[in-house]
Design a protein around this motif. Structure first.
Motif, PDB file in Angstrom:
ATOM      1  N   GLY A 610       0.932  -1.159  -0.047  1.00 16.86           N
ATOM      2  CA  GLY A 610       0.062  -0.027  -0.066  1.00 16.86           C
ATOM      3  C   GLY A 610       0.664   1.336   0.072  1.00 16.86           C
ATOM      4  O   GLY A 610       2.013   1.200  -0.116  1.00 16.86           O
ATOM      5  N   LEU A 611       0.043   2.466   0.116  1.00 19.37           N
ATOM      6  CA  LEU A 611       0.637   3.718   0.031  1.00 19.37           C
ATOM      7  C   LEU A 611       0.757   4.434   1.556  1.00 19.37           C
ATOM      8  O   LEU A 611      -0.293   4.278   2.286  1.00 19.37           O
ATOM      9  CB  LEU A 611       0.073   4.698  -0.946  1.00 19.37           C
ATOM     10  N   THR A 628      -1.940   6.234  17.501  1.00 21.45           N
ATOM     11  CA  THR A 628      -1.873   5.995  15.774  1.00 21.45           C
ATOM     12  C   THR A 628      -0.201   6.232  15.622  1.00 21.45           C
ATOM     13  O   THR A 628       0.471   7.352  15.893  1.00 21.45           O
ATOM     14  CB  THR A 628      -2.621   6.929  15.052  1.00 21.45           C
ATOM     15  N   LEU A 629       0.388   5.063  14.976  1.00 25.62           N
ATOM     16  CA  LEU A 629       1.577   5.227  14.357  1.00 25.62           C
ATOM     17  C   LEU A 629       1.864   5.767  13.041  1.00 25.62           C
ATOM     18  O   LEU A 629       2.714   6.486  12.682  1.00 25.62           O
ATOM     19  CB  LEU A 629       2.366   3.783  14.509  1.00 25.62           C
ATOM     20  N   ALA A 630       0.931   5.160  12.143  1.00 23.73           N
ATOM     21  CA  ALA A 630       0.873   5.436  10.483  1.00 23.73           C
ATOM     22  C   ALA A 630      -0.311   5.011  10.155  1.00 23.73           C
ATOM     23  O   ALA A 630      -1.279   4.357  10.691  1.00 23.73           O
ATOM     24  CB  ALA A 630       1.987   4.665  10.058  1.00 23.73           C
ATOM     25  N   VAL A 631      -0.576   5.598   8.873  1.00 26.00           N
ATOM     26  CA  VAL A 631      -1.830   5.195   8.226  1.00 26.00           C
ATOM     27  C   VAL A 631      -1.416   4.797   6.827  1.00 26.00           C
ATOM     28  O   VAL A 631      -0.488   5.584   6.147  1.00 26.00           O
ATOM     29  CB  VAL A 631      -2.786   6.501   8.036  1.00 26.00           C
ATOM     30  N   VAL A 632      -1.649   3.647   6.330  1.00 27.24           N
ATOM     31  CA  VAL A 632      -1.504   3.219   4.993  1.00 27.24           C
ATOM     32  C   VAL A 632      -2.904   2.995   4.097  1.00 27.24           C
ATOM     33  O   VAL A 632      -3.663   2.334   4.811  1.00 27.24           O
ATOM     34  CB  VAL A 632      -0.904   1.789   5.163  1.00 27.24           C
ATOM     35  N   GLU A 633      -3.001   3.381   2.963  1.00 26.48           N
ATOM     36  CA  GLU A 633      -4.058   3.338   2.027  1.00 26.48           C
ATOM     37  C   GLU A 633      -3.758   2.062   0.961  1.00 26.48           C
ATOM     38  O   GLU A 633      -2.788   1.903   0.596  1.00 26.48           O
ATOM     39  CB  GLU A 633      -4.051   4.540   1.322  1.00 26.48           C
ATOM     40  N   ASP A 658       5.368   6.788   0.252  1.00 25.10           N
ATOM     41  CA  ASP A 658       6.225   5.757  -0.066  1.00 25.10           C
ATOM     42  C   ASP A 658       5.071   4.453  -0.461  1.00 25.10           C
ATOM     43  O   ASP A 658       4.359   4.358   0.328  1.00 25.10           O
ATOM     44  CB  ASP A 658       6.951   5.446   1.162  1.00 25.10           C
ATOM     45  N   SER A 659       5.426   3.726  -1.233  1.00 26.44           N
ATOM     46  CA  SER A 659       4.727   2.618  -1.719  1.00 26.44           C
ATOM     47  C   SER A 659       5.678   1.426  -1.096  1.00 26.44           C
ATOM     48  O   SER A 659       6.912   1.345  -1.263  1.00 26.44           O
ATOM     49  CB  SER A 659       4.484   2.493  -3.175  1.00 26.44           C
ATOM     50  N   VAL A 662       4.234  -5.817   1.406  1.00 22.94           N
ATOM     51  CA  VAL A 662       3.813  -6.450   2.649  1.00 22.94           C
ATOM     52  C   VAL A 662       5.011  -6.722   3.197  1.00 22.94           C
ATOM     53  O   VAL A 662       6.158  -7.444   3.004  1.00 22.94           O
ATOM     54  CB  VAL A 662       2.964  -7.817   2.163  1.00 22.94           C
ATOM     55  N   ASP A 663       5.005  -6.510   4.705  1.00 19.52           N
ATOM     56  CA  ASP A 663       5.934  -6.802   5.750  1.00 19.52           C
ATOM     57  C   ASP A 663       7.225  -6.060   5.686  1.00 19.52           C
ATOM     58  O   ASP A 663       8.438  -6.280   6.310  1.00 19.52           O
ATOM     59  CB  ASP A 663       6.513  -8.306   5.411  1.00 19.52           C
ATOM     60  N   ALA A 664       7.175  -4.819   4.766  1.00 21.77           N
ATOM     61  CA  ALA A 664       8.179  -3.862   4.791  1.00 21.77           C
ATOM     62  C   ALA A 664       8.208  -3.370   6.202  1.00 21.77           C
ATOM     63  O   ALA A 664       7.239  -3.102   6.601  1.00 21.77           O
ATOM     64  CB  ALA A 664       7.944  -2.892   3.714  1.00 21.77           C
ATOM     65  N   VAL A 665       9.522  -2.800   6.679  1.00 20.66           N
ATOM     66  CA  VAL A 665       9.658  -2.461   8.077  1.00 20.66           C
ATOM     67  C   VAL A 665       9.325  -1.011   8.074  1.00 20.66           C
ATOM     68  O   VAL A 665      10.094   0.134   7.361  1.00 20.66           O
ATOM     69  CB  VAL A 665      11.052  -2.522   8.659  1.00 20.66           C
ATOM     70  N   ILE A 666       8.293  -0.355   8.616  1.00 23.18           N
ATOM     71  CA  ILE A 666       7.963   0.881   8.561  1.00 23.18           C
ATOM     72  C   ILE A 666       8.727   1.696   9.802  1.00 23.18           C
ATOM     73  O   ILE A 666       9.086   2.808   9.386  1.00 23.18           O
ATOM     74  CB  ILE A 666       6.483   1.197   8.867  1.00 23.18           C
ATOM     75  N   MET A 667       8.710   1.149  10.765  1.00 22.57           N
ATOM     76  CA  MET A 667       9.284   1.873  12.020  1.00 22.57           C
ATOM     77  C   MET A 667       9.892   0.639  12.880  1.00 22.57           C
ATOM     78  O   MET A 667       9.574  -0.418  12.953  1.00 22.57           O
ATOM     79  CB  MET A 667       8.595   2.883  12.591  1.00 22.57           C
ATOM     80  N   GLU A 668      10.969   1.060  13.831  1.00 22.57           N
ATOM     81  CA  GLU A 668      11.638   0.103  14.897  1.00 22.57           C
ATOM     82  C   GLU A 668      11.315   0.822  16.116  1.00 22.57           C
ATOM     83  O   GLU A 668      11.132   1.948  16.153  1.00 22.57           O
ATOM     84  CB  GLU A 668      12.738  -0.204  14.608  1.00 22.57           C
ATOM     85  N   PHE A 669      11.110  -0.223  17.030  1.00 21.89           N
ATOM     86  CA  PHE A 669      11.002   0.377  18.541  1.00 21.89           C
ATOM     87  C   PHE A 669      12.181  -0.089  19.564  1.00 21.89           C
ATOM     88  O   PHE A 669      12.798  -0.980  19.141  1.00 21.89           O
ATOM     89  CB  PHE A 669       9.830  -0.304  19.022  1.00 21.89           C
TER      90      PHE A 669
END
Length: 670
Positions: A610-611, A628-633, A658-659, A662-669
């Protein structure tokens, strides 16, 4: 009658309209975007016109493109399908100005009923019972919170020009109202080009029941029974049926007559649907009127025998209805399952990709059962991120509700879809759910029965025996084939050894071959888990995706997929990996250590392709659970990704625009 019509839509509904037009001897014109250049509806139509890039806002939602295509091909009328331009009065008026017929209601009806805010005002003036709500336009999030507080929680936030579950949110408090208002407005703008929002009271535990109406230009309006549409997820219908298992004849007649009165009040001329919510006491409230053909129209066609698309075309051509209200009878029962490109094991998140294998069950009548599959894809088609994720609408008809459900269960077990994730496992499990089979429904069914999401359930003991029998029959044929074709290299495959073990989950079932022939077609007697011998017969051959046969005299259709050292078998709403081995191998396997999956607990993974719409946090920020951490469309739906626990953001790998796969790492904790 028209000589040529244009279908201003795509996918299964475009194919559906083409089929009826072809039956009527009418030529068809398809329109397509860049993404649909090789789509099925383009292949089916007599002519096809390219209308722009993949995004709907640059192609299917542009009236001028449709009108130009009509002029280019000489199409005399336009069928809009559903979605896109189907309920836009300005499009209808633009067609009329060019002398092109709109196969649907007149602009007056579209304006009065197609807009949810205006339809409720109109219904109130006509003394139609409606759900309490605010009928004006909501200005902003603060105004939304104010209105919601006056109505009383919970409330439903809706897109005025919406449909298909887009732009809809349920809010139980102020925070959810603010967030839901913005997401609904964004989705409405993206899907319909109209970001107006309204709010109404959400009736707890309602049923969603709708009445199909049909009117002509000569003042005739009839209703064709009802559809039960209560099985919904995120306000999107998933399974529909006709008739409703809840209504009695008196309530059906009252809802039908009210729907006809409403349609006559706006001089309704076409097929349309009046939607109601119905409480446990059979009190019903007008929800909205969809001034178009509904996605779920096939179940009405199956129980009434009326081709709604044909009636729409004839009405648009000026013909009077030949069907009277007394002619309408409801015969048998029909069920529709919507097959979506989504992963049911990951909270139904969208899935995109190419259909490497697509083989629906055989359509047509067989005994007392009818199978119908409305689809717009074929093997090799690509499911893109630009449009609705629906792959097909699978329908079954039978004399009774349970027979129709059982027929649907078999049809789902035989429906082969590979290359993407899809919701067939969920639909198959639903067909076996006791509450569904008993007809105890509400729009909260899925949320109530699957509060933690859908997960595969383990087969019961009797189901395990059937799966073990199928697994061993499959393995024996594979080994027999290996012996016959490469016997010199593998002369000791053990195909005819009498004793075997089938592992299903953590259970090991001992299976003995009593007697039989190990060849295709196979017929073998098996003693499973110490039980009495059962006969297993099938003409399955290695490579077939569906195993059809009998186990102990019971017909079985199961999905078969080879996996490492085993077979994945999906049957009767259960999906397991079965591993067939000799007893000595089973004894050794029990000693093997269990390999643990990698730890991803400190990462936010993109749950679907997704985007990225927005990233709501910064590196080093501390966030609380639920924030909320992020929104993906994806596929026109916004998905809000929230923190599952209190945590600190250590690294952000993605940004808005960004496009992601699936399973791409958006952020780390941390």
């Amino acid at each position: 009658m028209f000589d040529k019509i244009l279908i201003a839509n795509r996918g299964e509904i475009a194919c559906r309209v083409i089929k009826t037009a072809r039956k009527m001897g009418i030529k068809t014109v398809a329109v397509y975007s860049d993404a649909d250049r090789d789509a099925m509806h383009v292949e089916m139509a007599d002519e096809a016109v390219h209308i722009g890039p993949a995004p709907a806002a640059q192609s299917y939602l542009l009236p001028e493109k449709i009108i130009e295509a009509c002029k280019q091909t000489g199409a005399q009328a336009v069928h809009p399908g559903y979605g896109f331009l189907s309920e836009r009065a300005s499009f209808c008026e633009a067609l009329e100005a060019e002398g092109i017929i709109f196969i649907g209601p007149k602009p007056k009806a579209i304006k009065a009923m197609g807009d949810k805010i205006e339809s409720k005002k109109f219904a109130n003036a006509a003394k139609v019972s409606t759900v309490p709500g605010y009928l004006g336009e909501i200005r902003d999030a603060d105004h939304a919170v104010e209105i919601a507080g006056e109505i009383g929680y919970p409330v439903m936030i809706k897109a005025s020009a919406g449909g298909g579950g887009k732009g809809m949110r349920i809010a139980w408090n102020e925070g959810e109202t603010r967030e839901g208002f913005q997401s609904s407005r964004n989705e409405a703008k993206s899907s319909f080009g109209d970001d107006r929002i309204f709010i109404e009271k959400f009736v707890v535990d309602p049923r969603h029941i709708e009445i199909q109406v049909l009117g002509d230009a000569h003042g005739n309006v009839i209703y064709l029974g009802e559809r039960e549409c209560s099985i919904q997820r995120r306000n999107q219908k998933v399974v529909e049926e006709a008739p409703s298992p809840f209504l009695d004849e008196e309530t059906r007649r009252a809802m039908g007559e009210q729907s006809v009165a409403l349609a006559k009040a706006v001089d309704y001329q076409s097929a349309g649907t009046v939607e109601f919510i119905v409480d446990k006491n059979k009190n019903f409230y007008f929800l909205e009127m969809n001034t178009r053909l509904q996605v779920e129209h096939p179940v009405t066609e199956l129980v009434t025998g009326v081709d709604l698309v044909e009636q729409m075309i004839r009405v648009a051509a000026g013909e009077p209805l030949t069907i009277k209200q007394d002619d309408v009878t409801l015969n048998g029962w029909a069920v529709e399952s919507r097959l979506y490109a989504e992963d049911p094991y990951r909270n139904f998140l969208p899935s995109i990709g190419r259909l490497t294998r697509y083989r629906p069950p055989e359509e047509g009548e067989s005994g007392d059962v009818i199978v119908r599959n409305d689809t717009g894809v074929t093997e090799g088609s690509e499911i893109s991120m630009f449009y609705d994720p629906m792959i097909a609408k699978l329908c079954t008809w039978a004399p009774t509700r349970i027979e129709a459900i059982d027929a649907m269960s078999v049809a789902l077990d035989e429906f082969v879809v590979d290359g993407i994730e899809h919701n067939i496992p969920f639909l198959a499990a639903l067909m076996q759910h006791p509450r569904w089979r008993e007809g105890r429904l509400s729009t909260g069914f899925i949320a109530e029965e699957y509060p933690d999401g859908f997960a595969p359930s383990l087969p019961e003991a009797n189901e395990q025996r059937v799966i073990a029998a199928v697994a061993l029959a499959v393995e024996l044929l594979r080994r027999d084939r290996l012996d016959r074709h490469v016997g010199r290299l593998a002369p000791h495959s053990g195909a005819m050894k009498p004793d075997w073990v089938v592992r299903i989950g953590d259970d090991y079932l001992h299976v003995s071959i009593v007697e039989g022939m190990i060849s295709s077609p196979i017929e073998v007697d098996l003693a499973i888990a110490g039980g009495k011998p059962v006969t297993v017969t099938s003409d399955w051959r290695p490579g077939d995706a569906v195993w059809k046969g009998e186990v102990g005299g019971k017909a079985v259709s199961a999905q078969i997929r080879p996996v490492l050292n085993g077979t994945r078998i999906a049957w009767n709403g259960k999906a397991v990996v079965a591993r067939v081995m000799l007893p000595n191998i089973a004894a050794l396997e029990k000693l093997m250590p269990v390999k643990l999956p990698p730890d991803t607990s400190k990462m936010l993974l993109c749950p679907m392709p997704g985007l990225v719409v927005s990233v709501s946090v910064e590196e080093g920020q501390e966030v609380k659970a639920g924030e909320t951490l992020a929104v993906v469309e994806a596929m026109k739906m916004e998905n809000v990704l929230r923190a599952e626990r209190d945590l600190t953001i250590s690294k952000i790998n993605a940004k808005a625009g960004d496009s992601l796969a699936v399973d791409a790492v958006i952020m780390e904790f941390a």
